[in-house]
Motif scaffolding. Structure first.
Motif, PDB file in Angstrom:
ATOM      1  N   VAL A 271       0.961  -1.315   0.011  1.00 26.55           N
ATOM      2  CA  VAL A 271      -0.004   0.145  -0.171  1.00 26.55           C
ATOM      3  C   VAL A 271       0.730   1.403   0.010  1.00 26.55           C
ATOM      4  N   ALA A 272       1.887   1.305   0.768  1.00 25.17           N
ATOM      5  CA  ALA A 272       2.744   2.435   0.805  1.00 25.17           C
ATOM      6  C   ALA A 272       3.528   2.651  -0.253  1.00 25.17           C
ATOM      7  N   GLY A 273       3.831   1.711  -0.824  1.00 25.54           N
ATOM      8  CA  GLY A 273       4.856   1.515  -2.272  1.00 25.54           C
ATOM      9  C   GLY A 273       3.867   1.950  -3.472  1.00 25.54           C
ATOM     10  N   THR A 274       2.683   1.652  -3.479  1.00 28.82           N
ATOM     11  CA  THR A 274       1.618   2.447  -4.290  1.00 28.82           C
ATOM     12  C   THR A 274       1.302   3.776  -4.062  1.00 28.82           C
ATOM     13  N   ILE A 275       1.496   4.073  -2.813  1.00 29.48           N
ATOM     14  CA  ILE A 275       1.163   5.755  -2.819  1.00 29.48           C
ATOM     15  C   ILE A 275       2.301   6.332  -3.007  1.00 29.48           C
ATOM     16  N   ALA A 276       3.594   5.842  -2.963  1.00 33.28           N
ATOM     17  CA  ALA A 276       4.792   6.451  -3.337  1.00 33.28           C
ATOM     18  C   ALA A 276       4.862   6.406  -4.836  1.00 33.28           C
ATOM     19  N   LEU A 277       4.514   5.673  -5.314  1.00 35.58           N
ATOM     20  CA  LEU A 277       4.473   5.492  -6.860  1.00 35.58           C
ATOM     21  C   LEU A 277       3.725   6.276  -7.619  1.00 35.58           C
ATOM     22  N   VAL A 278       2.464   6.506  -6.951  1.00 35.99           N
ATOM     23  CA  VAL A 278       1.417   7.474  -7.814  1.00 35.99           C
ATOM     24  C   VAL A 278       1.972   8.630  -8.300  1.00 35.99           C
ATOM     25  N   PRO A 279       2.319   9.478  -7.362  1.00 35.00           N
ATOM     26  CA  PRO A 279       2.828  11.082  -7.657  1.00 35.00           C
ATOM     27  C   PRO A 279       3.823  11.114  -8.802  1.00 35.00           C
ATOM     28  N   VAL A 280       4.888  10.288  -8.803  1.00 35.12           N
ATOM     29  CA  VAL A 280       5.728  10.244  -9.945  1.00 35.12           C
ATOM     30  C   VAL A 280       5.139  10.071 -11.298  1.00 35.12           C
ATOM     31  N   LEU A 281       4.254   8.856 -11.215  1.00 38.64           N
ATOM     32  CA  LEU A 281       3.914   8.374 -12.240  1.00 38.64           C
ATOM     33  C   LEU A 281       2.785   9.465 -12.990  1.00 38.64           C
ATOM     34  N   LEU A 282       2.142  10.125 -12.105  1.00 41.55           N
ATOM     35  CA  LEU A 282       1.152  11.180 -12.769  1.00 41.55           C
ATOM     36  C   LEU A 282       1.781  12.422 -13.231  1.00 41.55           C
ATOM     37  N   PHE A 283       2.947  12.716 -12.416  1.00 42.38           N
ATOM     38  CA  PHE A 283       3.869  13.910 -13.048  1.00 42.38           C
ATOM     39  C   PHE A 283       4.579  13.614 -14.285  1.00 42.38           C
ATOM     40  N   ALA A 284       4.872  12.428 -14.545  1.00 37.55           N
ATOM     41  CA  ALA A 284       5.720  12.189 -15.818  1.00 37.55           C
ATOM     42  C   ALA A 284       4.575  11.877 -16.726  1.00 37.55           C
ATOM     43  N   PHE A 285       3.392  11.269 -16.561  1.00 29.49           N
ATOM     44  CA  PHE A 285       2.330  11.173 -17.441  1.00 29.49           C
ATOM     45  C   PHE A 285       1.739  12.567 -17.982  1.00 29.49           C
ATOM     46  N   VAL A 286       1.501  13.568 -17.005  1.00 31.93           N
ATOM     47  CA  VAL A 286       1.119  14.739 -17.592  1.00 31.93           C
ATOM     48  C   VAL A 286       2.227  15.870 -18.435  1.00 31.93           C
ATOM     49  N   ALA A 287       3.397  15.464 -18.084  1.00 33.20           N
ATOM     50  CA  ALA A 287       4.519  16.082 -18.725  1.00 33.20           C
ATOM     51  C   ALA A 287       5.134  15.199 -19.981  1.00 33.20           C
ATOM     52  N   ARG A 288       4.612  14.125 -20.208  1.00 31.93           N
ATOM     53  CA  ARG A 288       5.205  12.990 -21.362  1.00 31.93           C
ATOM     54  C   ARG A 288       5.296  13.492 -22.503  1.00 31.93           C
ATOM     55  N   GLN A 289       4.597  14.526 -23.066  1.00 33.35           N
ATOM     56  CA  GLN A 289       4.946  14.836 -24.407  1.00 33.35           C
ATOM     57  C   GLN A 289       6.207  15.953 -24.406  1.00 33.35           C
ATOM     58  N   GLU A 290       6.166  17.052 -23.573  1.00 33.55           N
ATOM     59  CA  GLU A 290       7.429  17.540 -23.357  1.00 33.55           C
ATOM     60  C   GLU A 290       8.772  16.891 -23.190  1.00 33.55           C
ATOM     61  N   LEU A 291       8.471  15.850 -22.313  1.00 34.16           N
ATOM     62  CA  LEU A 291       9.534  14.787 -21.888  1.00 34.16           C
ATOM     63  C   LEU A 291      10.173  14.361 -23.089  1.00 34.16           C
ATOM     64  N   VAL A 292       9.229  13.650 -24.020  1.00 32.97           N
ATOM     65  CA  VAL A 292       9.541  13.182 -25.400  1.00 32.97           C
ATOM     66  C   VAL A 292      10.431  14.178 -26.017  1.00 32.97           C
ATOM     67  N   ARG A 293       9.774  15.475 -26.018  1.00 30.49           N
ATOM     68  CA  ARG A 293      10.365  16.320 -26.911  1.00 30.49           C
ATOM     69  C   ARG A 293      11.964  16.571 -26.422  1.00 30.49           C
ATOM     70  N   GLY A 294      11.973  16.711 -25.282  1.00 24.73           N
ATOM     71  CA  GLY A 294      13.276  16.890 -24.716  1.00 24.73           C
ATOM     72  C   GLY A 294      14.254  16.064 -25.054  1.00 24.73           C
TER      73      GLY A 294
END
Length: 302
Positions: A271-294
């Motif tokens: 449970v704690a690992g899932t909680i720790a995983l979610v924010p980073v995944l959401l951040f990377a998902f929201v910024a995925r287009q700019e990240l791929v461009r970079g």
């Protein structure tokens, strides 16, 4: 009768993936084999994530059963509520991690971008504009555990042990070299004529940096911020040595507390690992287009 002239089609260079596919096709390797290998590595990479998230939704008996239950039949959403009921200090762990990660990312990325701009724009004596970035990056060559004892002694004398300020100082110090080295490549792609034009229009170097250069290197800035966020959010060594109280402990330290000498609390770990995983995944998902461009184009599209 005059023949109708066909419009010119702009030439587009093939991408790296297309060139790789052409090379493999020439060697007789079909797309089915390529996709099969890629699917295997994708499954290999994502299965631990799936097992972690599914374990957070299972009962303890189901999670420890053998043969393992690959697909949960019951979703124990109450596991999340039970974690915070049993360990209310986890709210503090999450808050500390958010504060430390956000502040570290902002400071390290800002200083890294400014330093990279200086190395690319200005001329240093003795060719230091070429050597200094390497010297800065070389501070990351040695293992962090080598520095933990001197840092602990220094921070104890400065009364920074068991404080968020101390963690932020350490994380900023260790993330700036990476940010400088990563951002330097993006600033080198910006034509020097743009900075010169901005200076002729009356801008200072600071004005040209914020109004002209930064918008062009936005993909690189975002990529550097994502990496800094991931490194800071997941860091355990400095956090477990430099914090001794719930008031300053971060989420990775809280995760490690479930693995004791006598037992492992598998449900709480999941449970704690899932909680720790979610924010980073959401951040990377929201910024995925700019990240791929970079990663694919650099700072300026060609």
């Amino acid at each position: 009768m005059a023949t109708e002239q066909q419009p010119d089609v702009p030439f587009r260079e093939p991408s790296r993936i297309e060139r790789l596919q052409e090379t493999l096709a020439e060697k007789g390797i079909s797309k089915a084999v390529i996709y099969g290998v890629l699917a295997f590595f994708l499954l290999w990479t994502l299965f631990p994530v799936y097992w972690l998230v599914s374990g957070a939704l299972k009962s303890r008996q189901t999670l420890l059963s053998f043969p393992p239950a690959w697909i949960p039949t019951e979703f124990q959403v109450s596991n999340f509520a039970q974690l915070f009921a049993q360990r209310p200090e986890f709210y503090q762990y999450i808050f500390n991690s958010i504060v430390v990660t956000v502040v570290t990312t902002v400071i390290a990325t800002t200083i890294g971008a400014a330093a990279a701009y200086g190395f690319v724009t200005f001329d240093f004596p003795y060719n230091l504009d070429f050597h200094l970035p390497f010297y800065i990056l070389s501070t990351r060559f040695m293992p962090p555990i080598v520095t933990i004892i001197p840092l602990f002694v220094i921070f104890r004398n400065l009364q920074l042990v068991n404080t968020l300020y101390g963690l932020i100082c350490v994380y900023v110090m260790f993330n700036i070299p990476f940010a400088v080295w990563m951002m330097k490549g993006f600033f080198e792609e910006v034509p020097a004529s743009l900075v010169e034009s901005a200076m002729l229009d009356g801008h200072t170097h600071i004005g040209a940096f914020f109004k002209i250069v930064l918008p062009l290197v936005k993909p690189g800035l975002l990529a550097s911020a994502i990496f800094t966020t991931i490194i800071t959010w997941n860091e355990l060594l400095f956090a477990i040595i430099l914090t001794q109280d719930v008031a300053a402990m971060t989420l990775p330290v809280g995760l490690s507390s479930f693995v004791t000498k006598y037992s492992v609390q598998w449900i709480n770990v999941s449970v704690a690992g899932t909680i720790a995983l979610v924010p980073v995944l959401l951040f990377a998902f929201v910024a995925r287009q700019e990240l791929v461009r970079g990663f694919s184009m650099g700072a300026v599209g060609k």
